[in-house]
Design a protein around this motif. Structure first.
Motif, PDB file in Angstrom:
ATOM      1  N   PHE A 157      -6.157  -7.624 -14.786  1.00 40.68           N
ATOM      2  CA  PHE A 157      -4.955  -7.172 -15.466  1.00 40.68           C
ATOM      3  C   PHE A 157      -3.828  -6.975 -14.452  1.00 40.68           C
ATOM      4  O   PHE A 157      -3.996  -6.263 -13.460  1.00 40.68           O
ATOM      5  CB  PHE A 157      -5.202  -5.844 -16.192  1.00 40.68           C
ATOM      6  CG  PHE A 157      -6.214  -5.913 -17.301  1.00 40.68           C
ATOM      7  CD1 PHE A 157      -6.236  -6.985 -18.189  1.00 40.68           C
ATOM      8  CD2 PHE A 157      -7.146  -4.896 -17.478  1.00 40.68           C
ATOM      9  CE1 PHE A 157      -7.159  -7.040 -19.227  1.00 40.68           C
ATOM     10  CE2 PHE A 157      -8.070  -4.936 -18.510  1.00 40.68           C
ATOM     11  CZ  PHE A 157      -8.083  -6.013 -19.384  1.00 40.68           C
ATOM     12  N   GLU A 158      -2.687  -7.597 -14.709  1.00 39.67           N
ATOM     13  CA  GLU A 158      -1.535  -7.429 -13.821  1.00 39.67           C
ATOM     14  C   GLU A 158      -0.991  -6.001 -13.952  1.00 39.67           C
ATOM     15  O   GLU A 158      -0.948  -5.446 -15.050  1.00 39.67           O
ATOM     16  CB  GLU A 158      -0.453  -8.444 -14.161  1.00 39.67           C
ATOM     17  CG  GLU A 158       0.630  -8.551 -13.104  1.00 39.67           C
ATOM     18  CD  GLU A 158       1.532  -9.768 -13.296  1.00 39.67           C
ATOM     19  OE1 GLU A 158       1.709 -10.542 -12.341  1.00 39.67           O
ATOM     20  OE2 GLU A 158       2.037  -9.945 -14.420  1.00 39.67           O
ATOM     21  N   ILE A 159      -0.592  -5.423 -12.825  1.00 38.37           N
ATOM     22  CA  ILE A 159      -0.083  -4.052 -12.811  1.00 38.37           C
ATOM     23  C   ILE A 159       1.352  -4.043 -13.347  1.00 38.37           C
ATOM     24  O   ILE A 159       2.193  -4.795 -12.867  1.00 38.37           O
ATOM     25  CB  ILE A 159      -0.129  -3.466 -11.390  1.00 38.37           C
ATOM     26  CG1 ILE A 159      -1.581  -3.439 -10.877  1.00 38.37           C
ATOM     27  CG2 ILE A 159       0.468  -2.060 -11.354  1.00 38.37           C
ATOM     28  CD1 ILE A 159      -1.726  -2.974  -9.439  1.00 38.37           C
ATOM     29  N   PRO A 160       1.646  -3.202 -14.339  1.00 39.56           N
ATOM     30  CA  PRO A 160       3.001  -3.159 -14.910  1.00 39.56           C
ATOM     31  C   PRO A 160       4.054  -2.898 -13.829  1.00 39.56           C
ATOM     32  O   PRO A 160       3.904  -2.004 -12.989  1.00 39.56           O
ATOM     33  CB  PRO A 160       2.934  -1.982 -15.895  1.00 39.56           C
ATOM     34  CG  PRO A 160       1.490  -1.903 -16.284  1.00 39.56           C
ATOM     35  CD  PRO A 160       0.729  -2.273 -15.035  1.00 39.56           C
ATOM     36  N   GLY A 161       5.106  -3.720 -13.854  1.00 39.17           N
ATOM     37  CA  GLY A 161       6.195  -3.545 -12.911  1.00 39.17           C
ATOM     38  C   GLY A 161       5.951  -4.132 -11.540  1.00 39.17           C
ATOM     39  O   GLY A 161       6.795  -4.009 -10.647  1.00 39.17           O
ATOM     40  N   HIS A 162       4.799  -4.793 -11.342  1.00 36.51           N
ATOM     41  CA  HIS A 162       4.465  -5.355 -10.028  1.00 36.51           C
ATOM     42  C   HIS A 162       3.931  -6.784 -10.200  1.00 36.51           C
ATOM     43  O   HIS A 162       2.716  -7.013 -10.129  1.00 36.51           O
ATOM     44  CB  HIS A 162       3.430  -4.484  -9.305  1.00 36.51           C
ATOM     45  CG  HIS A 162       3.929  -3.123  -8.946  1.00 36.51           C
ATOM     46  ND1 HIS A 162       4.576  -2.849  -7.761  1.00 36.51           N
ATOM     47  CD2 HIS A 162       3.886  -1.958  -9.634  1.00 36.51           C
ATOM     48  CE1 HIS A 162       4.910  -1.572  -7.721  1.00 36.51           C
ATOM     49  NE2 HIS A 162       4.501  -1.005  -8.850  1.00 36.51           N
ATOM     50  N   PRO A 163       4.820  -7.747 -10.416  1.00 36.63           N
ATOM     51  CA  PRO A 163       4.373  -9.138 -10.589  1.00 36.63           C
ATOM     52  C   PRO A 163       3.547  -9.611  -9.391  1.00 36.63           C
ATOM     53  O   PRO A 163       3.889  -9.328  -8.234  1.00 36.63           O
ATOM     54  CB  PRO A 163       5.695  -9.914 -10.675  1.00 36.63           C
ATOM     55  CG  PRO A 163       6.716  -8.906 -11.091  1.00 36.63           C
ATOM     56  CD  PRO A 163       6.286  -7.608 -10.476  1.00 36.63           C
ATOM     57  N   GLY A 164       2.449 -10.290  -9.677  1.00 32.98           N
ATOM     58  CA  GLY A 164       1.590 -10.800  -8.619  1.00 32.98           C
ATOM     59  C   GLY A 164       0.621  -9.786  -8.053  1.00 32.98           C
ATOM     60  O   GLY A 164      -0.150 -10.102  -7.137  1.00 32.98           O
ATOM     61  N   LYS A 165       0.630  -8.559  -8.598  1.00 33.38           N
ATOM     62  CA  LYS A 165      -0.317  -7.519  -8.185  1.00 33.38           C
ATOM     63  C   LYS A 165      -1.223  -7.192  -9.380  1.00 33.38           C
ATOM     64  O   LYS A 165      -0.749  -7.060 -10.514  1.00 33.38           O
ATOM     65  CB  LYS A 165       0.400  -6.243  -7.743  1.00 33.38           C
ATOM     66  CG  LYS A 165       1.369  -6.422  -6.579  1.00 33.38           C
ATOM     67  CD  LYS A 165       0.628  -6.632  -5.274  1.00 33.38           C
ATOM     68  CE  LYS A 165       1.620  -6.753  -4.119  1.00 33.38           C
ATOM     69  NZ  LYS A 165       0.942  -7.027  -2.843  1.00 33.38           N
ATOM     70  N   PHE A 166      -2.505  -7.051  -9.100  1.00 32.95           N
ATOM     71  CA  PHE A 166      -3.482  -6.816 -10.160  1.00 32.95           C
ATOM     72  C   PHE A 166      -4.294  -5.548  -9.880  1.00 32.95           C
ATOM     73  O   PHE A 166      -4.495  -5.176  -8.726  1.00 32.95           O
ATOM     74  CB  PHE A 166      -4.439  -8.010 -10.273  1.00 32.95           C
ATOM     75  CG  PHE A 166      -3.765  -9.266 -10.761  1.00 32.95           C
ATOM     76  CD1 PHE A 166      -3.861  -9.641 -12.084  1.00 32.95           C
ATOM     77  CD2 PHE A 166      -3.019 -10.053  -9.898  1.00 32.95           C
ATOM     78  CE1 PHE A 166      -3.229 -10.786 -12.547  1.00 32.95           C
ATOM     79  CE2 PHE A 166      -2.382 -11.196 -10.340  1.00 32.95           C
ATOM     80  CZ  PHE A 166      -2.485 -11.567 -11.672  1.00 32.95           C
ATOM     81  N   PHE A 167      -4.760  -4.901 -10.963  1.00 33.28           N
ATOM     82  CA  PHE A 167      -5.638  -3.745 -10.795  1.00 33.28           C
ATOM     83  C   PHE A 167      -6.939  -4.193 -10.121  1.00 33.28           C
ATOM     84  O   PHE A 167      -7.591  -5.153 -10.558  1.00 33.28           O
ATOM     85  CB  PHE A 167      -5.988  -3.108 -12.141  1.00 33.28           C
ATOM     86  CG  PHE A 167      -4.868  -2.334 -12.762  1.00 33.28           C
ATOM     87  CD1 PHE A 167      -4.341  -1.216 -12.140  1.00 33.28           C
ATOM     88  CD2 PHE A 167      -4.345  -2.718 -13.992  1.00 33.28           C
ATOM     89  CE1 PHE A 167      -3.301  -0.499 -12.720  1.00 33.28           C
ATOM     90  CE2 PHE A 167      -3.310  -2.006 -14.585  1.00 33.28           C
ATOM     91  CZ  PHE A 167      -2.783  -0.897 -13.946  1.00 33.28           C
ATOM     92  N   TYR A 168      -7.321  -3.497  -9.061  1.00 33.19           N
ATOM     93  CA  TYR A 168      -8.618  -3.712  -8.420  1.00 33.19           C
ATOM     94  C   TYR A 168      -9.700  -3.543  -9.479  1.00 33.19           C
ATOM     95  O   TYR A 168      -9.623  -2.668 -10.335  1.00 33.19           O
ATOM     96  CB  TYR A 168      -8.763  -2.694  -7.290  1.00 33.19           C
ATOM     97  CG  TYR A 168     -10.080  -2.661  -6.572  1.00 33.19           C
ATOM     98  CD1 TYR A 168     -10.796  -3.822  -6.292  1.00 33.19           C
ATOM     99  CD2 TYR A 168     -10.608  -1.451  -6.137  1.00 33.19           C
ATOM    100  CE1 TYR A 168     -11.992  -3.780  -5.612  1.00 33.19           C
ATOM    101  CE2 TYR A 168     -11.805  -1.396  -5.447  1.00 33.19           C
ATOM    102  CZ  TYR A 168     -12.494  -2.558  -5.188  1.00 33.19           C
ATOM    103  OH  TYR A 168     -13.691  -2.503  -4.513  1.00 33.19           O
TER     104      TYR A 168
END
Length: 344
Positions: free
Chosen positions: A238-249
């Motif tokens: 799942f992509e982290i809201p507000g952080h494109p290209g970053k995903f929940f570990y």
């Protein structure tokens, strides 16, 4: 005797492999306990799910020429079939790749933001220029810096149990292609565990066995380390809201999968999620293996506290099923799958 309300979970099996008899130690143990409670007349709900996110899923799907969604669907069918044939009686078996899980992840993350429990910092990481990706701990191998054992993973040594950073390994190489990685910096998001120090110090002795609590209390001799909850693309999750290209570990959304599975059960049975999870009269019990204690007994209760959810009443921890005194191993030929056991 007044009936009790019990919510029970087992650790989520990873969707990148078959169920083996080591896994079954836990599921059978939990199943026996749940059946006993139901026979006593208690309202007991047993939930679990496939753990479906992370780099290993993405890499394996790429190697097989299929999508991660196709891989986890196939794994789900296989796991459900094995559990069914072993007569493990889940009340709900779900998946972490679900709309319920995404919603809970985003809700808890929003509370982390609101409570100022997050910080960001630049982090040096090993990057494989051939595979064009930052390498998670399990995709780096090398020589242990403590005991010099060869071919150890990037986070801990199987021989001496030392923990370290992947960059500490001697002869570090990419576990995918075998090439030497380079160091690059990337911004990561950290959950500040130290903010929950006093809560955890009180929670641990009351909700875990003495040996587990004593071991984890060793961490309290110094400030609790912040926990890196983000991973860089490419990543299946799942992509982290507000952080494109970053995903929940994956270890963020895996335990939240307990909540998602319960929510799915509640929706299908006309029950209230809040009336189960957050009701003071509900007892929440987790059954886990000793290798994932810090995730369930430090990070998880802190996340729940931050998110405004009730923490578990008890975490039951078991050891490993061993073959000739050692953990089961595919490479050593001592790995026995659930299906092999059933067939023979």
């Amino acid at each position: 005797m007044k009936p009790r309300r019990l919510l029970v979970t087992s650790a989520l099996p990873y969707a990148n492999g078959a169920i083996h008899i080591g896994h079954l130690v836990e599921y059978l143990q939990t199943d026996f306990w749940v059946r006993f409670q139901k026979m006593r007349g208690h309202k007991c709900v047993y939930v679990c799910a496939d753990d479906t996110h992370g780099t290993p899923i993405m890499i394996r799907a790429r190697q097989e020429g299929i999508t991660p969604e196709e891989l986890i669907a196939r794994s789900y069918e296989s796991h459900v079939r094995d559990f069914s044939d072993f007569e493990i009686a889940f009340d709900n078996y779900y998946s972490t790749h679900s709309p319920e899980n995404r919603a809970f992840c985003e809700a808890i993350y929003a509370r982390m933001v609101e409570s100022n429990s997050l910080t960001t910092r630049m982090l040096p990481q090993l990057y494989c220029e051939h595979d064009r990706m930052f390498l998670p701990d399990r995709f780096v191998k090398g020589t242990c810096p403590k005991c010099q054992a060869a071919e150890q993973y990037g986070d801990s040594c199987d021989r001496c149990a030392a923990t370290y950073s992947p960059s500490d390994l001697a002869d570090a190489h990419c576990a995918i292609c075998g090439r030497k990685p380079v160091l690059r910096e990337s911004e990561h998001i950290f959950f500040e565990l130290e903010l929950y120090r006093e809560y955890l110090r009180e929670w641990l002795p009351e909700h875990t066995a003495r040996d587990v609590s004593n071991k984890l209390m060793e961490w309290f001799g110094e400030p609790l380390r912040a926990w890196d909850i983000s991973r860089d693309a490419p990543y299946f999750g799942f992509e982290i809201p507000g952080h494109p290209g970053k995903f929940f570990y994956v270890w963020v959304d895996a335990p939240i999968g307990y909540m998602a599975s319960l929510k799915n059960w509640c929706d299908r049975h006309g029950e209230s999620f809040e009336g189960w999870w957050n009701d003071p009269g509900t007892e929440i019990y987790h059954f886990i293996g000793k290798d994932i204690v810090r995730f369930h007994c430090l990070f998880w209760p802190a996340m729940l506290r931050c998110g405004g959810f009730k923490g578990p009443d008890q975490v039951f921890v078991h050891g490993f099923l061993t073959v000739n005194g050692e953990k089961m191993s595919k490479s050593k030929g001592t790995f026995i799958s659930a299906r092999t056991y059933l067939d023979h």
